[in-house]
Design a protein around this motif. Structure first.
Motif, PDB file in Angstrom:
ATOM      1  N   GLU A 106       0.826  -1.218   0.000  1.00 30.13           N
ATOM      2  CA  GLU A 106       0.000   0.000   0.000  1.00 30.13           C
ATOM      3  C   GLU A 106       0.861   1.270   0.000  1.00 30.13           C
ATOM      4  O   GLU A 106       0.447   2.301  -0.545  1.00 30.13           O
ATOM      5  N   SER A 134      -9.422   4.881   0.830  1.00 21.62           N
ATOM      6  CA  SER A 134      -9.166   3.480   0.513  1.00 21.62           C
ATOM      7  C   SER A 134      -7.832   3.029   1.132  1.00 21.62           C
ATOM      8  O   SER A 134      -7.722   1.950   1.714  1.00 21.62           O
ATOM      9  N   ARG A 164      -7.220  -0.078   3.834  1.00 20.63           N
ATOM     10  CA  ARG A 164      -6.365  -1.228   3.511  1.00 20.63           C
ATOM     11  C   ARG A 164      -5.196  -1.345   4.497  1.00 20.63           C
ATOM     12  O   ARG A 164      -4.838  -2.437   4.929  1.00 20.63           O
ATOM     13  N   ALA A 219      -6.310  -2.672   7.952  1.00 21.02           N
ATOM     14  CA  ALA A 219      -6.511  -4.124   7.948  1.00 21.02           C
ATOM     15  C   ALA A 219      -5.153  -4.832   8.037  1.00 21.02           C
ATOM     16  O   ALA A 219      -4.985  -5.814   8.759  1.00 21.02           O
ATOM     17  N   ARG A 220      -4.176  -4.314   7.337  1.00 20.42           N
ATOM     18  CA  ARG A 220      -2.845  -4.942   7.311  1.00 20.42           C
ATOM     19  C   ARG A 220      -2.151  -4.864   8.675  1.00 20.42           C
ATOM     20  O   ARG A 220      -1.437  -5.783   9.064  1.00 20.42           O
TER      21      ARG A 220
END
Ligand SMILES: NC(=O)CC[C@H](N)C(=O)O
Length: 449
Positions: A291, A352, A356, A359-360
Motif C-alpha cells: 500500500e 481506501s 487497507r 486491515a494490514r
C-alpha cells in the motif's frame, strides 16, 4: 550537553519546595538570553514579563494548595503557528507582520494554560510549517544538537520547539506535524516527539498548512513527558502511563519504502534497536506494505499540503509572494495546478488507503521504522536547492507515510550517547494513541543500547 529534568521530576521539585516556578522561568529566560547559545534563533518572541507574572501566580496558588495541576508553573514554548492572545501570529514568515494581534489563545494554548503551564515564548519554525529541515531565512536557523561547531540543521518544521527543549530554554514544547514536523526535529535533536491521531486535538487558533493532515503534538524529554502534554492537549485527565512489557510485543517493520536509502548511521542504529528488542522478547516481523507504493503517486501533484495551503495562501501570496521563502512558495503554488477533481481523487484514494493499511496492521501492536532516512545534514551543505530538496524528502518520507494513513506515531531517540542522533518511530492506526504511548514507555530504555 546538560541533562535537563523531565516533567515528573520538575513536578516533584515544585511540590517539595526544592524549586519554584519563578526559579524555573528565570533559569529558562537566562538560557534564552545567553549570547553564546541558540536562544536568538530559537525564539521569535520571548514573553518575559507575562511568564514571570504567571510563575508568581502559580507559586502563590501552590502555596495555598490550589495549583491547577502538578505541572503548574512549568515553562513551555509555543510554536509561532499558534495564536497567543495579544500577539501577532507570524508562522515563521514576514508576510503576516501587519496582521492584528490574536484576540484569544488557540484552543491548545488555552488548555496548556488551564493546566498551569507557563508560556515562555514563541518558537521559530520553517515558514508556514513547510519542510522537514528547519531552515528559516527570515529569523535564522537554530543549530541542532549534532556537532554545533559545524552547524547541522535542527529538523523542521518545529525547529525552535525542539531546540528550546534540548537546551533547557523550555521544559516541553507545542508543535505541529503535517508530514513529520514534531517527529523529525525530535529525531534530529535526540528528544521525543509525538504526532497524535489528527482528530484528537483541535486546530482552532493555529495557522493551517493542510487541515486534513495537521496534527498538534508535543516535543519533550521522555515518553511520559509527551503523554502528559498530549493528555492536556486532548483535554483528557492525566493518568499515569503503564509501560508495556517488551516481552511479547508484536512489532511489524515495513520493508516497503521505509528502509530505502538510509544513511549508514540510521540503518545500524535501527538494526541495533531491533536486536535489543528481540533479545528482550519482542516478536518482530518484517512485512511488505504494498500500500505504501500508492502514496508517492497520490502526492505527485503536491498532495493535500499543496491544494489546502494554496486555498489559504492564494490572496496573501498574490500580494506578498515576493517576501516568502521561494522554497516554500514554489510548493504552495503547486496547489494552483490541482483541479477540484484531482483533490476529490486524493480524498477517495486516501480513504481506501487508510482502510487497507488498517486491515494490514491490525494483527500487530505497532509498526516500527526509522523516523528519518537521514541524519541531520550540515546547514552549509543545503545552500543548493537540489541538495535541499533531496534531504528534505529523505527527512519527511517515513513520517509522511503515517500522516497519510491517518495514524499516530512517536519518535524516540535510539542512538548511543555521543553518537549522531537517530530516531526510531513507533506508529499505529488512528485512535491507538494510548497503546503507542504504553509501548513506547516500555521500550524507551531498551532501544538505546
Ligand atoms: N509541517 C510538516 O509536517 C511538514 C510537512 C509538509 N508535507 C512538508 O513538506 O513540508
Amino acid at each position: 550537553m546538560p541533562d535537563f529534568p523531565t516533567l515528573a521530576k520538575l513536578a516533584d521539585d515544585l511540590e517539595s519546595g526544592r524549586t519554584t516556578s519563578r526559579k524555573l522561568v528565570e533559569a529558562c529566560l537566562a538560557r534564552i538570553a545567553d549570547p553564546a547559545g541558540e536562544g536568538q534563533r530559537t525564539f521569535i518572541h520571548v514573553d518575559k514579563d507575562a511568564a514571570l507574572a504567571t510563575a508568581d501566580a502559580m507559586d502563590g496558588l501552590r502555596k495555598v494548595k490550589a495549583a491547577p495541576s502538578r505541572y503548574a508553573g512549568i515553562p513551555i514554548s509555543i510554536k509561532d503557528l499558534f495564536d497567543i492572545r495579544g500577539q501577532v501570529t507570524r508562522a515563521g514568515s514576514r508576510a503576516l507582520d501587519d496582521s492584528a494581534p490574536a484576540d484569544q489563545d488557540a484552543a491548545t494554548v488555552a488548555r496548556l494554560r488551564k493546566a498551569g503551564f507557563v508560556v515562555i515564548g514563541r518558537t521559530n519554525m520553517t515558514e508556514f510549517a513547510y519542510s522537514g529541515i528547519g531552515i528559516n531565512p527570515h529569523y535564522g536557523t537554530p543549530k541542532g544538537a549534532w556537532n554545533r561547531a559545524e552547524g547541522h540543521v535542527p529538523g523542521g518544521s518545529s525547529s525552535g520547539a525542539a531546540v528550546s527543549v534540548l537546551d533547557g530554554m523550555a521544559h516541553g514544547a507545542l508543535g505541529t506535524d503535517t508530514g513529520g514536523s514534531c517527529r523529525i526535529p525530535a529525531a534530529f535533536n535526540g528528544i521525543v516527539g509525538y504526532k497524535p491521531t489528527q482528530r484528537r486535538v483541535p486546530l482552532d487558533g493555529s495557522v493551517p498548512l493542510s487541515f486534513s493532515l495537521d496534527s498538534i503534538g508535543p516535543l519533550a524529554r521522555s515518553v511520559s513527558c509527551c503523554a502528559i502534554l498530549d493528555a492536556v492537549l486532548a483535554n483528557e485527565p492525566i493518568v499515569p502511563l503503564k509501560p508495556r512489557a517488551v516481552k511479547g510485543m508484536r512489532l511489524a517493520v515495513p520493508t516497503t519504502i521505509a528502509l530505502d536509502d538510509l544513511d549508514a548511521d540510521v540503518a545500524s542504529t535501527f538494526e541495533r534497536a531491533l536486536k535489543s528488542l528481540a533479545d528482550h522478547g519482542a516478536v518482530i516481523e518484517r512485512i511488505e506494505m504494498a500500500e505504501f507504493h500508492d502514496i508517492g503517486p497520490m502526492n505527485a501533484k503536491g498532495g493535500f499540503a499543496a491544494s489546502e495551503s494554496y486555498a489559504w495562501h492564494r490572496y496573501l501570496i498574490a500580494a506578498k509572494g515576493d517576501i516568502y521563502d521561494p522554497r516554500v512558495s514554489v510548493r504552495i503554488m503547486r496547489g494552483e495546478a490541482q483541479s477540484a477533481a484531482d483533490y476529490i481523487d486524493l480524498l477517495n484514494e486516501r480513504r481506501s488507503l487508510i482502510a487497507r493499511v488498517n486491515a494490514r496492521v491490525a494483527p500487530y501492536d505497532a509498526l516500527m521504522l526509522p523516523t528519518t532516512a537521514n541524519t541531520p545534514p550540515k546547514i552549509s551543505d543545503l545552500a543548493d536547492d537540489k541538495a535541499f530538496t533531496r534531504e528534505n524528502l529523505r527527512a519527511l518520507r517515513n513520517c509522511t507515510l503515517i500522516n497519510m494513513i491517518d495514524g499516530c506515531a512517536i519518535s524516540l531517540p535510539a542512538h548511543r550517547e555521543g553518537d549522531v542522533p537517530v530516531g526510531l518511530m513507533l506508529a499505529g492506526a488512528g485512535g491507538s494513541d494510548r497503546r503507542i504511548f504504553e509501548l513506547a514507555a516500555g521500550m524507551e530504555a531498551v532501544i538505546r543500547v
